[in-house]
Design an enzyme around this catalytic site. Structure first.
Site, PDB file in Angstrom:
ATOM      1  N   LYS A  71     -33.201  19.769  67.262  1.00  0.00           N
ATOM      2  CA  LYS A  71     -31.878  20.345  67.487  1.00  0.00           C
ATOM      3  C   LYS A  71     -31.908  21.303  68.677  1.00  0.00           C
ATOM      4  O   LYS A  71     -32.817  22.132  68.782  1.00  0.00           O
ATOM      5  CB  LYS A  71     -31.417  21.083  66.223  1.00  0.00           C
ATOM      6  N   SER A 147     -23.466  23.787  62.936  1.00  0.00           N
ATOM      7  CA  SER A 147     -23.769  23.450  64.302  1.00  0.00           C
ATOM      8  C   SER A 147     -24.773  22.296  64.460  1.00  0.00           C
ATOM      9  O   SER A 147     -25.007  21.850  65.583  1.00  0.00           O
ATOM     10  CB  SER A 147     -24.335  24.693  65.016  1.00  0.00           C
ATOM     11  N   SER A 171     -24.755  25.661  58.776  1.00  0.00           N
ATOM     12  CA  SER A 171     -24.906  24.725  59.885  1.00  0.00           C
ATOM     13  C   SER A 171     -25.752  23.498  59.598  1.00  0.00           C
ATOM     14  O   SER A 171     -25.788  22.577  60.414  1.00  0.00           O
ATOM     15  CB  SER A 171     -25.477  25.455  61.110  1.00  0.00           C
TER      16      SER A 171
END
Length: 473
Positions: A71, A147, A171
């Site tokens: 990520k 996210s 997230s």
């Protein structure tokens, strides 16, 4: 092995085939590359082109050779570019691995690329000026949450079985709910933090993975758990590997159910109905359903996050650094301006608010074993619902807007409790509906045991989104 066979395997299955020699690491890496390249034009879920070759990893780890994605939320891997979804970071590469990446490498995961995030990872929508919108494989007009949105989209589309995520307010769990996959936020201290931007969030942000199957989550937790070298929070490993708990019945639990969020945000009736159905299943399994849910002060949650987010942003930029909207989106600029005006009294109130929420949750989970809530207040939102580049926001108003959409997740980052989102339902339009389970600190065992029971009653393995490796030419 062809692409259909590849996409049908979870990480545990692929690892077994690799160990047996039924497929080679190069063959699997090539299939993963083809899979990502097939679906990504429809999703926009990569922050940069795939690596020329997988990152180095232990060929003897339990997941040796299994394709994986990192990520773009902080300097995660040595020599790999990162941007945190922002134009501010141009051609910057990490000078060392984050400790969670060291664990992923040791587990044998073969990282092939980096997934999209919103700017500074401060949104429940993976949309940025730098990379545009990441599309939901169930409906490309809708968002993937945030996210860890790029990770969730590519896992759901069958490109990789498991991908890295981290969770500072929801997230991991919120993208998992939006994309119909499994997302676990472990107990604070169960997995290592930093070095990197996660450290600036004062223990809120927890690194782990999103996956299509519960067993991949359990096996991965076994492989990477353990506090990091610099972590203040340390949680001892359980007496039994998590992967073995999936076959064991959970003890009778005291269960609370909550479908009305603390901040009063409206909840879609279809979402509430899925949670009610889950509560009925747990009651039928013999659990004591009906315990009171925790009392959480939404103003304290908002104040804590407004201050902690502002202080976190202050740590990214120089005190007198000049930066404008050619490099930062409007909400980041607003938070940065607030950071430069923040005084010690306001900061103290934010940290005190966080402590109050955490203390209340610890007291609650001393009396209640499990809390069941929606993960999100409604199904995945259309693109543009949460516009991070819209002028006029303050830190508080922006956070209030994302907590209206996702009101159930953030308190447990403040409290440190483990929480998992499971894809236990669908809306009438066929969109995923996630259900969140929360337990006391250190009790991932209960979450996984209950989740396994729910997977038996409400299985999700047969569901595939319209944008999937197997459905595209």
């Amino acid at each position: 092995m062809d692409l259909d066979e590849y996409a049908s395997c979870d990480a545990v299955a692929l690892a077994g085939l690799l160990r047996e020699g039924a497929v080679t690491p190069d063959e699997v890496a090539g299939l993963a590359r083809r899979a990502v390249e097939r679906v990504n034009p429809h999703l926009n879920a990569l922050s940069q082109p795939l690596f020329d070759a997988p990152l180095d990893h232990d060929p003897h780890g339990p997941f040796a050779g299994v394709p994986f994605l990192l990520k773009d939320s902080h300097p995660v891997a040595k020599g790999v570019r990162f941007s945190v979804g922002s134009r501010y970071f141009a051609d910057v590469t990490a000078d060392r691995d984050a400790e969670i990446t060291e664990r992923f490498r040791a587990a044998g995961f073969a990282a092939l690329g980096v997934t999209t995030v919103p700017e500074m990872a401060i949104s429940f929508a993976t949309e940025s000026v730098r990379y545009g919108t990441t599309n939901n494989p169930w409906d490309p007009a809708r968002g993937v949450g945030g996210s860890s949105g790029g990770a969730a989209a590519l896992v759901a589309a069958g490109a990789v079985p498991v991908a890295h995520g981290n969770d500072g307010a929801g997230s991991i769990r919120i993208p998992a709910a939006c994309c119909g996959v499994v997302g676990l936020k472990p107990t604070r201290g169960r997995t290592p933090v930093g070095p990197g931007a996660s450290e600036a969030l004062f223990g809120l942000a927890i690194d782990f993975v999103l996956a299509r199957t519960l067993r991949d989550v359990a096996h991965t937790l076994d492989a990477v758990q353990g506090a990091g070298r610099h972590d203040k929070h340390r949680v001892p490993a359980g007496p039994v590997p998590y992967r073995e708990l999936l076959a064991r019945d959970a003890p009778r639990l005291r269960v609370a159910v909550l479908t009305t969020p603390w901040n009063g945000a409206p909840v879609d009736p279809e979402v509430a109905a899925v949670v009610d159905r889950v509560a009925g299943i747990l009651d039928g399994l013999g659990h004591d359903v009906g315990a009171p849910p925790p009392a959480v002060d939404p103003e304290a949650v908002l104040e804590a996050y407004a201050v902690l987010t502002t202080v976190g942003i202050a740590g990214v930029f120089g005190e007198d650094e000049k930066v404008g909207d050619d490099r930062l989106e409007q909400v980041t600029l607003a938070i940065l301006e607030e950071a430069r005006a923040l005084n010690a009294h306001r900061a103290a109130r934010g940290f005190q608010a966080a402590d109050r929420v955490a203390a209340g949750l610890r007291d609650h989970f001393a009396e209640v074993d499990l809390l069941v809530t929606p993960t999100l207040a409604r199904p995945p939102a259309p693109h543009g619902t949460l516009d991070y580049d819209r002028p006029g926001h303050t830190a508080r108003s922006w956070l209030a807007s994302i907590f209206e959409y996702g009101p159930f997740t953030a308190p447990f980052n403040l409290g440190g409790q483990p929480a998992i989102s499971l894809p236990l339902g669908q809306s009438a339009a066929g969109l995923p509906v996630g259900v969140q389970l929360v337990a006391a600190e250190g009790r991932e065992d209960l979450l996984l045991q209950v989740a396994a029971d729910l997977e038996d009653h409400l299985p999700w393995a047969a569901r595939r989104p319209g944008v999937h490796v197997t459905s595209l030419p």
